[in-house]
Motif scaffolding. Sequence first.
Motif, PDB file in Angstrom:
ATOM      1  N   THR A  29      19.341   7.701 -21.281  1.00 49.25           N
ATOM      2  CA  THR A  29      20.540   7.293 -20.520  1.00 49.25           C
ATOM      3  C   THR A  29      20.411   7.584 -19.040  1.00 49.25           C
ATOM      4  N   THR A  30      19.413   8.416 -18.659  1.00 50.11           N
ATOM      5  CA  THR A  30      19.295   8.807 -17.245  1.00 50.11           C
ATOM      6  C   THR A  30      18.542   7.734 -16.482  1.00 50.11           C
ATOM      7  N   THR A  31      19.037   7.309 -15.353  1.00 58.45           N
ATOM      8  CA  THR A  31      18.381   6.331 -14.474  1.00 58.45           C
ATOM      9  C   THR A  31      17.467   7.071 -13.513  1.00 58.45           C
ATOM     10  N   PRO A  32      16.117   6.710 -13.511  1.00 57.87           N
ATOM     11  CA  PRO A  32      15.221   7.433 -12.583  1.00 57.87           C
ATOM     12  C   PRO A  32      15.606   7.151 -11.144  1.00 57.87           C
ATOM     13  N   ARG A  33      15.455   8.176 -10.349  1.00 55.02           N
ATOM     14  CA  ARG A  33      15.815   8.033  -8.944  1.00 55.02           C
ATOM     15  C   ARG A  33      14.728   7.289  -8.180  1.00 55.02           C
ATOM     16  N   GLU A  34      15.067   6.638  -7.115  1.00 52.06           N
ATOM     17  CA  GLU A  34      14.112   5.936  -6.260  1.00 52.06           C
ATOM     18  C   GLU A  34      13.264   6.955  -5.506  1.00 52.06           C
ATOM     19  N   PRO A  35      11.918   6.662  -5.387  1.00 51.48           N
ATOM     20  CA  PRO A  35      11.086   7.618  -4.633  1.00 51.48           C
ATOM     21  C   PRO A  35      11.490   7.642  -3.164  1.00 51.48           C
ATOM     22  N   THR A  36      11.316   8.779  -2.579  1.00 55.33           N
ATOM     23  CA  THR A  36      11.652   8.915  -1.161  1.00 55.33           C
ATOM     24  C   THR A  36      10.602   8.187  -0.318  1.00 55.33           C
ATOM     25  N   LEU A  37      10.893   8.005   0.973  1.00 57.27           N
ATOM     26  CA  LEU A  37       9.943   7.344   1.867  1.00 57.27           C
ATOM     27  C   LEU A  37       8.639   8.120   1.950  1.00 57.27           C
ATOM     28  N   ALA A  38       8.711   9.412   1.949  1.00 59.16           N
ATOM     29  CA  ALA A  38       7.492  10.231   2.021  1.00 59.16           C
ATOM     30  C   ALA A  38       6.637  10.023   0.781  1.00 59.16           C
ATOM     31  N   GLU A  39       7.307   9.957  -0.399  1.00 51.08           N
ATOM     32  CA  GLU A  39       6.564   9.738  -1.635  1.00 51.08           C
ATOM     33  C   GLU A  39       5.923   8.350  -1.652  1.00 51.08           C
ATOM     34  N   GLN A  40       6.669   7.347  -1.158  1.00 55.08           N
ATOM     35  CA  GLN A  40       6.114   5.992  -1.107  1.00 55.08           C
ATOM     36  C   GLN A  40       4.890   5.937  -0.197  1.00 55.08           C
ATOM     37  N   ARG A  41       4.975   6.594   0.970  1.00 55.60           N
ATOM     38  CA  ARG A  41       3.817   6.610   1.890  1.00 55.60           C
ATOM     39  C   ARG A  41       2.625   7.317   1.256  1.00 55.60           C
ATOM     40  N   ALA A  42       2.884   8.401   0.552  1.00 60.36           N
ATOM     41  CA  ALA A  42       1.802   9.143  -0.092  1.00 60.36           C
ATOM     42  C   ALA A  42       1.120   8.294  -1.161  1.00 60.36           C
ATOM     43  N   ARG A  43       1.930   7.536  -1.929  1.00 60.67           N
ATOM     44  CA  ARG A  43       1.347   6.686  -2.956  1.00 60.67           C
ATOM     45  C   ARG A  43       0.507   5.560  -2.342  1.00 60.67           C
ATOM     46  N   ARG A  44       1.060   4.936  -1.274  1.00 57.75           N
ATOM     47  CA  ARG A  44       0.309   3.856  -0.618  1.00 57.75           C
ATOM     48  C   ARG A  44      -1.008   4.383  -0.041  1.00 57.75           C
ATOM     49  N   LYS A  45      -0.963   5.565   0.555  1.00 60.47           N
ATOM     50  CA  LYS A  45      -2.174   6.153   1.131  1.00 60.47           C
ATOM     51  C   LYS A  45      -3.210   6.442   0.037  1.00 60.47           C
ATOM     52  N   ALA A  46      -2.736   6.952  -1.117  1.00 60.93           N
ATOM     53  CA  ALA A  46      -3.665   7.240  -2.216  1.00 60.93           C
ATOM     54  C   ALA A  46      -4.320   5.963  -2.730  1.00 60.93           C
ATOM     55  N   LEU A  47      -3.510   4.883  -2.859  1.00 58.56           N
ATOM     56  CA  LEU A  47      -4.077   3.606  -3.305  1.00 58.56           C
ATOM     57  C   LEU A  47      -5.087   3.068  -2.296  1.00 58.56           C
ATOM     58  N   ALA A  48      -4.759   3.150  -0.997  1.00 58.24           N
ATOM     59  CA  ALA A  48      -5.669   2.666   0.042  1.00 58.24           C
ATOM     60  C   ALA A  48      -6.966   3.461   0.043  1.00 58.24           C
ATOM     61  N   ASP A  49      -6.849   4.788  -0.117  1.00 58.50           N
ATOM     62  CA  ASP A  49      -8.061   5.621  -0.158  1.00 58.50           C
ATOM     63  C   ASP A  49      -8.935   5.260  -1.349  1.00 58.50           C
ATOM     64  N   GLU A  50      -8.313   4.987  -2.500  1.00 58.43           N
ATOM     65  CA  GLU A  50      -9.073   4.623  -3.693  1.00 58.43           C
ATOM     66  C   GLU A  50      -9.788   3.289  -3.513  1.00 58.43           C
ATOM     67  N   GLU A  51      -9.077   2.314  -2.926  1.00 58.34           N
ATOM     68  CA  GLU A  51      -9.693   1.006  -2.688  1.00 58.34           C
ATOM     69  C   GLU A  51     -10.845   1.116  -1.702  1.00 58.34           C
ATOM     70  N   ARG A  52     -10.653   1.918  -0.642  1.00 59.49           N
ATOM     71  CA  ARG A  52     -11.721   2.093   0.340  1.00 59.49           C
ATOM     72  C   ARG A  52     -12.937   2.767  -0.287  1.00 59.49           C
ATOM     73  N   ARG A  53     -12.708   3.756  -1.138  1.00 59.04           N
ATOM     74  CA  ARG A  53     -13.798   4.458  -1.805  1.00 59.04           C
ATOM     75  C   ARG A  53     -14.575   3.505  -2.721  1.00 59.04           C
ATOM     76  N   GLU A  54     -13.836   2.666  -3.460  1.00 54.36           N
ATOM     77  CA  GLU A  54     -14.500   1.699  -4.340  1.00 54.36           C
ATOM     78  C   GLU A  54     -15.312   0.689  -3.538  1.00 54.36           C
ATOM     79  N   ALA A  55     -14.762   0.223  -2.388  1.00 55.77           N
ATOM     80  CA  ALA A  55     -15.487  -0.731  -1.553  1.00 55.77           C
ATOM     81  C   ALA A  55     -16.757  -0.111  -0.985  1.00 55.77           C
ATOM     82  N   GLU A  56     -16.679   1.157  -0.551  1.00 55.85           N
ATOM     83  CA  GLU A  56     -17.854   1.833  -0.010  1.00 55.85           C
ATOM     84  C   GLU A  56     -18.928   2.015  -1.091  1.00 55.85           C
ATOM     85  N   GLU A  57     -18.502   2.370  -2.308  1.00 55.56           N
ATOM     86  CA  GLU A  57     -19.469   2.535  -3.395  1.00 55.56           C
ATOM     87  C   GLU A  57     -20.145   1.199  -3.730  1.00 55.56           C
TER      88      GLU A  57
END
Length: 205
Positions: A29-57
Amino acid sequence: MTEEDPPGEGQPQENEPQRGSMRFQDPDTTTPREPTLAEQRARRKALADEERREAEEAQAREVAERKAGTRRKVLIGSGVTVGLVGVVAAWYVVGSPNEVTAVCTDSNGIVQNDQYCDDSYATSHGGYYNSSTGFWFVPLPGGGYSQYRYNYGGTGTIGRPVSGGSYTKPSGGTTVKSSSGKTVQRGGFGISGKSSGGSGKSGGS
């Protein structure tokens, strides 16, 4: 006599959480809360770092594969080069025998008697050798000169056109003998005779 607290004062109300207590959320019954702007930036940065690492490999693997392919080509090319050198060397040895037979011919390539290309015979009969043309000039009884030269490696009978061979003198390491067995070149000295007459004389055949 003490005053009694009015009803409801100081007492926890119904459904009101008490201090120091924990509240439990119902996942159904509990509705999950929306991530904060800081959390969204952290997630985007982690995804970008992963993509860059895969491209370099992937790029590193491509470079390594390209280098490996280049090394294989170099090794194959080296083997082919060594093989070609061996083939050329073998061909040179086979194509450049240590002894070649020389056939005397006239200016028309007709096989003649070996004596006409012999220095002793030509000079004793007033002939001479012209080094610029490679011909021996031998006087004719009625006047004029006949021209003779060696064909190296060819074959034929007197009075018939020579077959094969070359008019280019072999290398110095080749021994050249006339069809009669006389050595006319040994160790690169060429025809043993020298010009005994002026090379300016005109010869006729």
